[in-house]
Design a protein around this motif. Structure first.
Motif, short mmCIF file in Angstrom:
data_model
loop_
_atom_site.label_atom_id
_atom_site.label_comp_id
_atom_site.label_asym_id
_atom_site.label_seq_id
_atom_site.Cartn_x
_atom_site.Cartn_y
_atom_site.Cartn_z
N LEU A 46 -13.21 -66.29 -16.05
CA LEU A 46 -13.47 -65.58 -17.30
C LEU A 46 -13.81 -64.11 -17.03
CD1 LEU A 46 -13.84 -65.96 -20.42
CD2 LEU A 46 -16.27 -66.30 -19.94
N LEU A 47 -14.62 -63.87 -16.00
CA LEU A 47 -14.97 -62.50 -15.65
C LEU A 47 -13.76 -61.72 -15.17
CD1 LEU A 47 -18.47 -62.97 -14.00
CD2 LEU A 47 -17.94 -61.48 -15.93
N GLN A 48 -12.89 -62.36 -14.41
CA GLN A 48 -11.65 -61.70 -13.99
C GLN A 48 -10.81 -61.35 -15.22
OE1 GLN A 48 -10.83 -60.67 -11.08
NE2 GLN A 48 -12.07 -61.80 -9.63
N TRP A 49 -10.69 -62.28 -16.14
CA TRP A 49 -9.92 -62.06 -17.38
C TRP A 49 -10.49 -60.92 -18.20
CZ3 TRP A 49 -11.90 -62.97 -22.38
CH2 TRP A 49 -10.95 -62.94 -23.43
N SER A 50 -11.81 -60.78 -18.20
CA SER A 50 -12.49 -59.78 -19.04
C SER A 50 -12.20 -58.34 -18.61
CB SER A 50 -14.01 -60.01 -19.03
OG SER A 50 -14.58 -59.61 -17.79
N GLN A 51 -11.72 -58.16 -17.38
CA GLN A 51 -11.55 -56.80 -16.86
C GLN A 51 -10.45 -56.00 -17.56
OE1 GLN A 51 -14.04 -55.73 -14.53
NE2 GLN A 51 -14.64 -57.65 -15.49
N GLN A 52 -9.63 -56.65 -18.36
CA GLN A 52 -8.59 -55.93 -19.11
C GLN A 52 -9.16 -55.11 -20.26
OE1 GLN A 52 -6.25 -58.75 -21.82
NE2 GLN A 52 -7.49 -60.22 -20.66
#
Length: 430
Positions: A19-25
């Motif tokens: 989820l944190l990786q996804w949030s970087q966009q």
């Protein structure tokens, strides 16, 4: 206004990571993680808010009035931060020291998408305008590879804004102020920094969080600016008509030897200087809370209790009060800001002396990150044990501080700063 979905995952830590990786966009990200630390007054294990629908950004001028208007108008979840320099909105003060990070003084946003964690359950709330995206987002999150991040291995040269001998001179100057009666306690901070440096903000945060494991950890992204925090301290929480403040004053290092570690805890609890620091700030917090409290409701729930974290032992007190249901939540924050644990007492005098002796504008460091609920409750941490990063300027910074009282020994204060700085330095230099 929002559509709510529920998701269950067998591996909550892996889901958090993806989820944190996804949030970087997104340009606007606030992640708050308790790291499953047992604490009173906790509502969620973790929260992620992303993607601003509306927002407010302002300097300190009339900042709390602007925030009050925004919060009253939106009447929704809003996430963001308050910098230490909002002191200038509360009192007739200035901030003229060097600022290498350039965070706006105040920023809050109404997220389109929020994820609330409790156990292995995730409650997902999307604004109606984007609620048809949740299935596709969940699919994207699940498909993220565990090793998608870009590892950056730049040698980082940490510099001191205040060198050791200058630090001693400044502490002796503060002690002179104390002996003259200008104040009786102040939190003095110093900056460590690196220029022309590139880091991977998320991976740096994850490394810091792994070795610190604190209950008020934060990853914040505002465009090109980042906060990577392993904070152990709650600033202020509103739960209905109850206000909770949990100031930290008193620090001891940890030991891998169990017997020695237990002795370090006992020594901290018996340390007259550390106890006096904590009690003085408790008095200040009681006074601050009394400004909005129903008469006779300010109470000390815990006094000088020792809490243990991975890096340090801390002395924490809990002060509570009751407010009238019609008291505006922003007024409660304004009347207590900045938090006493990061200023000193008397507050205004301490802040003036701090400004004159410190070399760096504090900005987001020793400010607060948190959220307001649609019902006007809130929860904010204290931004300490944190790395701050301006990606465009390639500037990395972390600051540490300690309470200076009449009993302070400059060398011991310096050594305590190094204990507090250990995790940040380790993360950046590894």
């Amino acid at each position: 206004m929002r559509t709510t979905y529920h998701h269950t995952t067998p591996n909550i830590d892996l889901f958090k990571y993806k989820l944190l990786q996804w949030s970087q966009q997104f340009d606007d990200v606030v992640w708050l993680d308790s790291n499953n630390y047992h604490q009173n007054y906790s509502n969620y294990d973790a929260v992620l808010a992303v993607d601003a629908f509306t927002s407010i950004k302002t300097d300190y001028t009339q900042a709390f009035e602007h925030l009050k208007e925004y919060q009253n108008t939106v009447k929704d979840w809003v996430f963001g931060y308050l910098t230490y320099d909002l002191k200038n909105a509360v009192e007739n003060l200035i901030s003229q020291n060097f600022d290498g990070l350039e965070f706006p003084d105040l920023y809050f946003f109404q997220p389109k998408k929020i994820f609330f964690f409790k156990g292995n359950e995730v409650e997902i709330q999307y604004l109606k305008m984007v609620d048809d995206e949740w299935k596709e987002d969940l699919k994207e999150i699940k498909q993220i590879n565990e090793s998608t991040y870009q590892q950056i291995n730049n040698p980082i040269k940490i510099k001191l804004r205040i060198h050791k001998n200058d630090y001693f001179k400044k502490i002796n100057s503060m002690l002179a102020h104390i002996h003259r009666g200008d104040m009786y306690e102040a939190n003095f901070c110093q900056e460590f920094y690196a220029e022309e440096t590139t880091i991977n903000p998320l991976e740096t945060y994850l490394k810091l969080n792994r070795i610190s494991n604190t209950p008020f950890a934060t990853f914040l992204k505002y465009q090109d600016k980042y906060l990577l925090s392993a904070s152990p301290e709650r600033y202020l929480k509103k739960q209905g008509t109850t206000i909770i403040s949990q100031p930290i004053k008193g620090t001891a290092k940890r030991s891998k030897d169990k017997k020695e570690d237990e002795q370090l805890k006992k020594d901290l609890l018996a340390n007259a200087k550390e106890l006096s620091e904590n009690i003085m700030i408790v008095d200040l917090v009681r006074n601050d809370l009394s400004k909005t409290a129903i008469k006779g409701t300010v109470a000390v729930e815990e006094l000088c209790k020792i809490y243990t974290f991975d890096q340090v032992h801390q002395m924490i007190s809990t002060v509570i009060s009751q407010i009238s249901p019609d008291t505006n939540p922003v007024d409660v924050i304004k009347s207590t800001f900045p938090m006493g644990s990061m200023t000193g007492a008397p507050k205004i005098s301490a802040m003036k002396i701090i400004e004159a002796l410190e070399e760096t504008k504090r900005g987001l460091y020793s400010g607060a990150v948190g959220y307001f609920t649609p019902m006007g409750d809130f929860d904010f941490n204290v931004v300490i044990r944190s790395i701050l990063y301006n990606e465009t300027k390639k500037y990395v910074s972390y600051s540490v501080g300690g309470a200076i009282t009449a009993k302070s020994n400059p060398l011991k204060e310096y050594e305590e700063c190094l204990v507090k700085a250990k995790a940040m330095r380790q993360v950046l230099e590894d």
